[in-house]
Design an enzyme around this catalytic site. Structure first.
Site, PDB file in Angstrom:
ATOM      1  N   SER A  21       0.857  -1.327  -0.154  1.00 52.90           N
ATOM      2  CA  SER A  21      -0.094   0.039   0.014  1.00 52.90           C
ATOM      3  C   SER A  21       0.764   1.069  -0.032  1.00 52.90           C
ATOM      4  O   SER A  21       1.849   1.201   0.662  1.00 52.90           O
ATOM      5  CB  SER A  21      -0.977  -0.049   1.188  1.00 52.90           C
ATOM      6  N   ASP A  22       0.509   2.375  -0.764  1.00 52.69           N
ATOM      7  CA  ASP A  22       0.977   3.677  -0.679  1.00 52.69           C
ATOM      8  C   ASP A  22      -0.152   4.421  -0.623  1.00 52.69           C
ATOM      9  O   ASP A  22      -1.220   4.246  -0.549  1.00 52.69           O
ATOM     10  CB  ASP A  22       1.989   3.781  -1.698  1.00 52.69           C
ATOM     11  N   TYR A  30      -0.649  -7.345  -6.625  1.00 48.18           N
ATOM     12  CA  TYR A  30       0.498  -7.493  -7.559  1.00 48.18           C
ATOM     13  C   TYR A  30       0.210  -8.491  -8.691  1.00 48.18           C
ATOM     14  O   TYR A  30      -0.345  -9.451  -8.511  1.00 48.18           O
ATOM     15  CB  TYR A  30       1.622  -7.935  -7.026  1.00 48.18           C
ATOM     16  N   LYS A 213      12.919   2.333   3.215  1.00 48.04           N
ATOM     17  CA  LYS A 213      12.185   3.442   2.673  1.00 48.04           C
ATOM     18  C   LYS A 213      10.638   3.505   3.517  1.00 48.04           C
ATOM     19  O   LYS A 213      10.272   2.151   3.875  1.00 48.04           O
ATOM     20  CB  LYS A 213      11.962   3.256   1.401  1.00 48.04           C
ATOM     21  N   ASP A 244       8.860   8.250   0.098  1.00 48.26           N
ATOM     22  CA  ASP A 244       8.037   7.887  -0.944  1.00 48.26           C
ATOM     23  C   ASP A 244       6.925   8.491  -0.851  1.00 48.26           C
ATOM     24  O   ASP A 244       5.827   7.746  -0.454  1.00 48.26           O
ATOM     25  CB  ASP A 244       8.296   6.333  -1.417  1.00 48.26           C
ATOM     26  N   ASP A 320      12.478   1.503 -14.497  1.00 47.47           N
ATOM     27  CA  ASP A 320      11.900   0.040 -14.382  1.00 47.47           C
ATOM     28  C   ASP A 320      11.790  -0.759 -15.575  1.00 47.47           C
ATOM     29  O   ASP A 320      11.132  -0.108 -16.408  1.00 47.47           O
ATOM     30  CB  ASP A 320      10.716   0.151 -13.551  1.00 47.47           C
ATOM     31  N   GLY A 349       9.430  -3.319  -9.750  1.00 46.63           N
ATOM     32  CA  GLY A 349       8.121  -3.948 -10.001  1.00 46.63           C
ATOM     33  C   GLY A 349       8.327  -5.479 -10.482  1.00 46.63           C
ATOM     34  O   GLY A 349       7.356  -6.469 -10.034  1.00 46.63           O
ATOM     35  N   GLU A 374      16.161  -1.840  -4.467  1.00 46.56           N
ATOM     36  CA  GLU A 374      15.476  -2.058  -3.913  1.00 46.56           C
ATOM     37  C   GLU A 374      14.997  -3.556  -3.630  1.00 46.56           C
ATOM     38  O   GLU A 374      14.950  -4.174  -4.635  1.00 46.56           O
ATOM     39  CB  GLU A 374      13.949  -1.261  -4.674  1.00 46.56           C
TER      40      GLU A 374
END
Length: 408
Positions: A21-22, A30, A213, A244, A320, A349, A374
């Site tokens: 979640s963001d 996903y 992060k 982020d 990406d 991703g 990442e």
């Protein structure tokens, strides 16, 4: 090794509560649109494009259209001038109209292109990073499409970058012994409680991570400030903390909130506003300096990256390979980044599966700085050869291909 058939798969994976979640994508699923290039042997080239569930079927349909011309091609012959093949696919008139070079069709292109590189590496029985390092500068540039970049990155300039850094590769091959440093994104998903991010931070530090992060972009900036302070306190002053916002803020909101978040000394502020807003990012970058801006997760193609670089609107390039036009465009943007002095720290991703190969090539082959990559572990169990992290370092892949094969 000939491509005799093409299979397309729609693979979706539900996530545990709060994971992924963001501030913008509050309840993600996903998913991958998968291109499988079947050969007359048991070898299959597998290419991924990352999506978030609903709509993956649209990307799959576009893969069927874009990949049709590859049937019957021999992989070595195909990749010998893949830049030309790539441009024909990306500029096919009816499909170009749907972009150009962005959206559903470009995501489909990523899956097709990634499958070609995966099959190429498998046909040579080497991991993708080694395939790329074994290519001559001319062979590598022949796989790229440098159109629309000529005024800042000509073919000759790309060859020069690769040739000059070929002579000093031995100074950077130690990364094949140490592995590539990772940073942990999974500590601070947006919907996690304060208690959860503190717990996760302590766990990540114990696992050897020194870079973490946190997702920000709350409607109430005080929430972001509180959580950023908590993660800084839990991780300690020596830890590297990235923030982020996932495109949530307007430019004024980003300027105001970032000024308050500066107290925790963030390494970067990621995606502070709309990903197409080059001048907005430029404005934010100038306002929050010396703090840095990272972006690129949702920048769809090399031309817009070029504009960001020219405007000095980003300090870290997060291209990406499952968002832009696959490995080919990723390498093109990495060359462009190198020529303009911007470090590449990819968004993953693909959960780091393909990018663990690409950052090794970027570092050894182009002398991009070894910063970190990442790490998102949430789909690890679904890959045949999942990325392996030991003491916060990606271990160097040894299996042939790009590590993209998914379990049935």
């Amino acid at each position: 090794m000939y491509i005799v058939a093409i299979e397309v798969k729609d693979k979706r994976f539900d996530l545990p509560d709060g994971v992924g979640s963001d501030a913008t994508h509050t309840n993600p699923q996903y998913a991958y649109a998968v291109c499988c290039l079947k050969t007359e042997t048991s070898v299959t080239g597998v290419g991924l494009a990352f999506t978030l569930g609903v709509g993956t079927d649209l990307v799959c349909r576009a893969i069927e259209y874009l990949s049709a011309s590859l049937k019957g091609r021999e992989i070595e012959e195909l990749m010998s001038d893949f830049g030309t093949v790539y441009r024909k696919m990306v500029d096919s008139p009816s499909f170009r109209w749907l972009g150009p070079h962005k959206g559903v069709v470009h995501l489909a292109l990523a899956a097709v292109v990634n499958a070609c590189y995966d099959l190429w590496a498998k046909s040579k029985r080497v991991p993708l990073w080694k395939l790329l390092l074994d290519l001559t500068p001319e062979q590598l540039v022949n796989t790229l499409d440098l159109s629309y970049l000529e005024e800042v990155l000509s073919r000759e300039q790309a060859l020069t970058i690769l040739t000059e850094h070929q002579a000093t590769r031995n100074l950077r091959t130690n990364v094949l012994e140490t592995g590539y440093k990772g940073y942990d994104t999974s500590v601070g998903w947006f919907n996690f409680s304060d208690e959860k991010i503190i717990e996760n931070t302590q766990k990540a530090i114990n696992q050897g991570f020194t870079a973490l992060k946190l997702k920000v972009g709350s409607n109430d900036p005080a929430r972001d400030i509180r959580r950023a302070t908590l993660i800084r306190k839990a991780a300690g002053e020596k830890a590297t903390i990235m923030l982020d916002a996932n495109q949530k803020w307007t430019v004024p909101e980003a300027q105001n909130t970032c000024s308050m978040l500066g107290d925790i000394n963030p390494f970067w502020i990621e995606e502070p506003t709309h990903p197409d807003d080059v001048i907005g990012h430029q404005t934010i970058a100038r306002t929050i300096a010396p703090f840095k801006v990272a972006t690129g997760e949702h920048i769809p193609n090399k031309v817009i990256f070029k504009n960001f670089f020219q405007a000095k609107a980003m300090d870290f390039c997060q291209v990406d390979a499952v968002r832009v036009g696959g490995v080919s465009e990723f390498l093109t943007i990495s060359l462009l980044s190198k020529s303009m002095g911007i470090p590449v720290v990819p968004h993953v991703g693909d959960m780091g599966q393909i990018h663990q190969h690409l950052v090794l090539f970027n570092h050894i082959g182009m002398d991009h700085e070894h910063l970190f990559l990442e790490h998102i572990p949430h789909l690890k169990q679904h890959f045949v050869n999942p990325a392996e992290i030991i003491d916060a370092y990606y271990q160097v892949p040894q299996v042939a291909g790009s590590s993209s094969d998914l379990k049935e």
